[in-house]
Design a protein around this motif. Structure first.
Motif, PDB file in Angstrom:
ATOM      1  N   GLU A  17      36.470  44.677  39.852  1.00  0.00           N
ATOM      2  CA  GLU A  17      35.641  43.939  38.890  1.00  0.00           C
ATOM      3  C   GLU A  17      36.125  42.492  38.784  1.00  0.00           C
ATOM      4  O   GLU A  17      35.589  41.715  37.998  1.00  0.00           O
ATOM      5  N   SER A  18      37.185  42.185  39.525  1.00  0.00           N
ATOM      6  CA  SER A  18      37.787  40.858  39.485  1.00  0.00           C
ATOM      7  C   SER A  18      38.417  40.576  40.844  1.00  0.00           C
ATOM      8  O   SER A  18      38.717  41.516  41.594  1.00  0.00           O
ATOM      9  N   ILE A  19      38.625  39.317  41.137  1.00  0.00           N
ATOM     10  CA  ILE A  19      39.313  38.995  42.393  1.00  0.00           C
ATOM     11  C   ILE A  19      40.750  39.512  42.360  1.00  0.00           C
ATOM     12  O   ILE A  19      41.358  39.736  43.393  1.00  0.00           O
ATOM     13  N   LEU A  20      41.279  39.734  41.151  1.00  0.00           N
ATOM     14  CA  LEU A  20      42.646  40.243  41.023  1.00  0.00           C
ATOM     15  C   LEU A  20      42.713  41.744  41.329  1.00  0.00           C
ATOM     16  O   LEU A  20      43.791  42.290  41.533  1.00  0.00           O
ATOM     17  N   ASP A  21      41.552  42.410  41.353  1.00  0.00           N
ATOM     18  CA  ASP A  21      41.511  43.833  41.711  1.00  0.00           C
ATOM     19  C   ASP A  21      41.267  44.034  43.202  1.00  0.00           C
ATOM     20  O   ASP A  21      41.433  45.140  43.707  1.00  0.00           O
ATOM     21  N   GLN A  22      40.831  42.983  43.886  1.00  0.00           N
ATOM     22  CA  GLN A  22      40.567  43.116  45.320  1.00  0.00           C
ATOM     23  C   GLN A  22      41.891  43.198  46.083  1.00  0.00           C
ATOM     24  O   GLN A  22      42.877  42.579  45.679  1.00  0.00           O
ATOM     25  N   ARG A  23      41.887  43.977  47.141  1.00  0.00           N
ATOM     26  CA  ARG A  23      43.089  44.138  47.948  1.00  0.00           C
ATOM     27  C   ARG A  23      42.769  43.834  49.411  1.00  0.00           C
ATOM     28  O   ARG A  23      41.648  44.074  49.851  1.00  0.00           O
ATOM     29  N   SER A  24      43.772  43.356  50.138  1.00  0.00           N
ATOM     30  CA  SER A  24      43.568  43.025  51.548  1.00  0.00           C
ATOM     31  C   SER A  24      43.516  44.311  52.369  1.00  0.00           C
ATOM     32  O   SER A  24      43.876  45.389  51.887  1.00  0.00           O
ATOM     33  N   VAL A  25      43.083  44.172  53.622  1.00  0.00           N
ATOM     34  CA  VAL A  25      42.994  45.338  54.507  1.00  0.00           C
ATOM     35  C   VAL A  25      44.368  45.978  54.667  1.00  0.00           C
ATOM     36  O   VAL A  25      44.512  47.202  54.604  1.00  0.00           O
ATOM     37  N   ARG A  26      45.389  45.149  54.814  1.00  0.00           N
ATOM     38  CA  ARG A  26      46.750  45.665  54.990  1.00  0.00           C
ATOM     39  C   ARG A  26      47.194  46.446  53.757  1.00  0.00           C
ATOM     40  O   ARG A  26      47.800  47.520  53.856  1.00  0.00           O
ATOM     41  N   ASN A  68      23.149  43.885  42.988  1.00  0.00           N
ATOM     42  CA  ASN A  68      23.148  42.487  43.398  1.00  0.00           C
ATOM     43  C   ASN A  68      22.324  42.381  44.688  1.00  0.00           C
ATOM     44  O   ASN A  68      22.507  43.203  45.579  1.00  0.00           O
ATOM     45  N   PRO A  69      21.427  41.422  44.787  1.00  0.00           N
ATOM     46  CA  PRO A  69      20.597  41.366  45.993  1.00  0.00           C
ATOM     47  C   PRO A  69      21.413  41.074  47.251  1.00  0.00           C
ATOM     48  O   PRO A  69      22.463  40.434  47.181  1.00  0.00           O
ATOM     49  N   SER A  70      20.906  41.541  48.384  1.00  0.00           N
ATOM     50  CA  SER A  70      21.593  41.307  49.658  1.00  0.00           C
ATOM     51  C   SER A  70      21.592  39.808  49.970  1.00  0.00           C
ATOM     52  O   SER A  70      20.612  39.116  49.699  1.00  0.00           O
ATOM     53  N   ALA A  71      22.682  39.334  50.514  1.00  0.00           N
ATOM     54  CA  ALA A  71      22.826  37.903  50.812  1.00  0.00           C
ATOM     55  C   ALA A  71      24.005  37.724  51.762  1.00  0.00           C
ATOM     56  O   ALA A  71      24.571  38.705  52.263  1.00  0.00           O
ATOM     57  N   GLU A  72      24.347  36.489  52.007  1.00  0.00           N
ATOM     58  CA  GLU A  72      25.558  36.184  52.774  1.00  0.00           C
ATOM     59  C   GLU A  72      26.224  34.961  52.165  1.00  0.00           C
ATOM     60  O   GLU A  72      25.598  33.908  52.018  1.00  0.00           O
ATOM     61  N   TYR A  73      27.467  35.099  51.757  1.00  0.00           N
ATOM     62  CA  TYR A  73      28.230  33.998  51.187  1.00  0.00           C
ATOM     63  C   TYR A  73      29.537  33.839  51.957  1.00  0.00           C
ATOM     64  O   TYR A  73      30.253  34.827  52.158  1.00  0.00           O
ATOM     65  N   PRO A 113      30.706  42.534  40.433  1.00  0.00           N
ATOM     66  CA  PRO A 113      30.951  41.138  40.052  1.00  0.00           C
ATOM     67  C   PRO A 113      30.440  40.817  38.648  1.00  0.00           C
ATOM     68  O   PRO A 113      29.966  41.700  37.932  1.00  0.00           O
ATOM     69  N   HIS A 114      30.521  39.532  38.287  1.00  0.00           N
ATOM     70  CA  HIS A 114      30.021  39.053  36.997  1.00  0.00           C
ATOM     71  C   HIS A 114      28.542  39.442  36.849  1.00  0.00           C
ATOM     72  O   HIS A 114      27.826  39.388  37.818  1.00  0.00           O
ATOM     73  N   PRO A 115      28.026  39.904  35.749  1.00  0.00           N
ATOM     74  CA  PRO A 115      28.617  39.855  34.406  1.00  0.00           C
ATOM     75  C   PRO A 115      29.496  41.058  34.033  1.00  0.00           C
ATOM     76  O   PRO A 115      30.184  41.007  33.028  1.00  0.00           O
ATOM     77  N   ARG A 116      29.455  42.156  34.828  1.00  0.00           N
ATOM     78  CA  ARG A 116      30.327  43.280  34.455  1.00  0.00           C
ATOM     79  C   ARG A 116      31.794  42.906  34.646  1.00  0.00           C
ATOM     80  O   ARG A 116      32.650  43.258  33.844  1.00  0.00           O
ATOM     81  N   GLY A 117      32.079  42.208  35.739  1.00  0.00           N
ATOM     82  CA  GLY A 117      33.443  41.781  36.002  1.00  0.00           C
ATOM     83  C   GLY A 117      33.656  40.338  35.605  1.00  0.00           C
ATOM     84  O   GLY A 117      32.749  39.703  35.057  1.00  0.00           O
ATOM     85  N   ASP A 118      34.844  39.816  35.906  1.00  0.00           N
ATOM     86  CA  ASP A 118      35.143  38.440  35.492  1.00  0.00           C
ATOM     87  C   ASP A 118      35.051  37.442  36.649  1.00  0.00           C
ATOM     88  O   ASP A 118      35.434  36.293  36.489  1.00  0.00           O
ATOM     89  N   SER A 119      34.567  37.899  37.818  1.00  0.00           N
ATOM     90  CA  SER A 119      34.478  37.000  38.972  1.00  0.00           C
ATOM     91  C   SER A 119      33.057  37.026  39.530  1.00  0.00           C
ATOM     92  O   SER A 119      32.439  38.090  39.575  1.00  0.00           O
TER      93      SER A 119
END
Lengths: 169, 211
Positions: free
Chosen positions: B165-174, B38-43, B10-16
């Motif tokens: 590195e961006s939400i545009l690089d993320q893909r769904s399970v399908r 990135n520290p462990s958390a839940e969002y 994620p940010h700052p390396r990526g744009d999201s």
């Protein structure tokens, strides 16, 4: 004269794809070029001709793409590899497949519109779009050009950002 | 069953930002993300696990990273065959990553057997199939197909990641299932690979009886 009588025409399937980010400026021709390039790159020209993909129409942040029946999975796989359209980073997510455009149109959800906002981060002004579901697409402009940063409303605190609507309200 | 996307940036390396990526991951059917530095958390109902990748190709650096990053999911960038075998036998290492960037003999049947015994997962970055074109993508597909053949015989775990590195690089399970199908992976195998990381965590956290 029509090239083929109706009984000899190929059966078609239609794929509904969602465009991200929603605010991209690309027309159907741009999408057609991006999709054709992705299919040819992944499967080669022979399979691309078999798939016979074509962009039918764009409705808001949705795109309807045609292909030959039986090749839907290959088209959906190729759609996941589309990275840019009109020189802008994008993601095309295949949502549904159907034999009719009418059935796909029922699956199109209303567009979540956002308010244009101006953010102040570290003294610098950034314009962006604030959506109702808490997402914010921030456009960062500098000497190198334009860049979009994707964040949420909760992130604005960590950026020490203040937002105002573009009309100043 | 847990569905994990391994090693996103994620940010700052990526744009999201991590929150936005978690929101997108939830929409795409994921419930866990392994995030670099990135520290462990839940969002937004998505568990964030801290991950780290060791790129230095020496065992000294790997041991130091394991000591330093205790509690993180540690991946080590693959190197020569002997290095990979040593890494796999190092306690605390959860993943071997970047195998498609090494020579063909860097991961052989002996290393595969070690990985199965020690339950060290082999990380497949599916994002490479999207980002690369031409010869590079062909090479990645060939390598992943070879790894799949070894995995089916020796049954070491796979871990799948988008490398986003961006939400545009993320893909769904399908979409991930479709992309993994390009190198012959079946749907059940993909779903098993998505659930690898929690299983590794569970095993490493459970007490061991020393006789």
């Amino acid at each position: 004269m029509k090239p083929l009588p109706p009984t000899l025409r190929e059966n078609r399937r239609y794929v509904l794809a969602r465009i991200r980010p929603a605010a991209i400026l690309a027309d159907e021709r741009d999408w057609h070029i991006a999709i054709s390039e992705a299919i040819s790159s992944l499967y080669g020209d022979i399979t691309a001709a078999e798939i016979h993909a074509g962009t039918i129409r764009q409705e808001g942040q949705y795109l309807i793409i045609r292909c030959r029946r039986g090749w839907e999975d290959k088209l959906c796989t190729a759609l996941t590899t589309v990275r840019t359209a009109h020189q802008t980073p994008v993601h095309l997510q295949a949502i549904s497949t159907s034999g009719t455009i009418k059935a796909l149109k029922k699956k199109i959800r209303p567009i979540i519109t956002g308010d244009e906002v101006t953010c102040v981060i570290n003294g610098g002004n950034h314009s962006g779009i604030h959506y109702a579901d808490g997402k914010i697409d921030l456009i960062r402009r500098d000497m190198k050009g334009q860049e979009v940063v994707f964040l949420t409303k909760d992130d604005m605190e960590s950026f020490h950002a203040t937002t105002t609507k573009s009309d100043g309200i | 069953m847990t569905v994990t996307d391994v090693f996103i940036h994620p940010h700052p390396r990526g744009d999201s930002t991590i929150r936005r990526m978690a929101l997108t991951a939830r929409e795409y059917g994921f419930d866990t993300l392994v995030v670099i530095d990135n520290p462990s958390a839940e969002y937004h109902g998505v568990s964030i696990l801290k991950g780290a990748v060791v790129h230095e190709g020496t065992m000294k650096a790997v041991n130091a990273a394991v000591r330093k990053q205790r509690g993180s999911i540690i991946g080590v960038a693959a190197g020569e065959s002997s290095f990979n075998r040593s890494v796999i036998q190092t306690p605390g290492v959860a993943l071997l990553t970047g195998i498609c960037q090494t020579r063909r003999n860097a991961f052989d049947h002996v290393t595969a057997r070690f990985a199965a015994e020690k339950k060290v997962a082999i990380h497949l970055e599916i994002g490479l199939l999207i980002a690369c074109r031409g010869h590079t993508r062909q090479k990645v597909l060939t390598r992943y197909r070879e790894l799949l053949t070894l995995q089916r015989k020796y049954e070491f775990p796979f871990a799948l990641g988008s490398g986003a590195e961006s939400i545009l690089d993320q893909r769904s399970v399908r979409e991930m299932i479709l992309l993994c199908g390009l190198f012959g992976m079946e749907k059940e195998e993909v779903l098993t690979a998505f659930a690898t990381i929690p299983e590794i965590l569970l095993e490493s956290s459970s007490p061991r009886v020393v006789s």
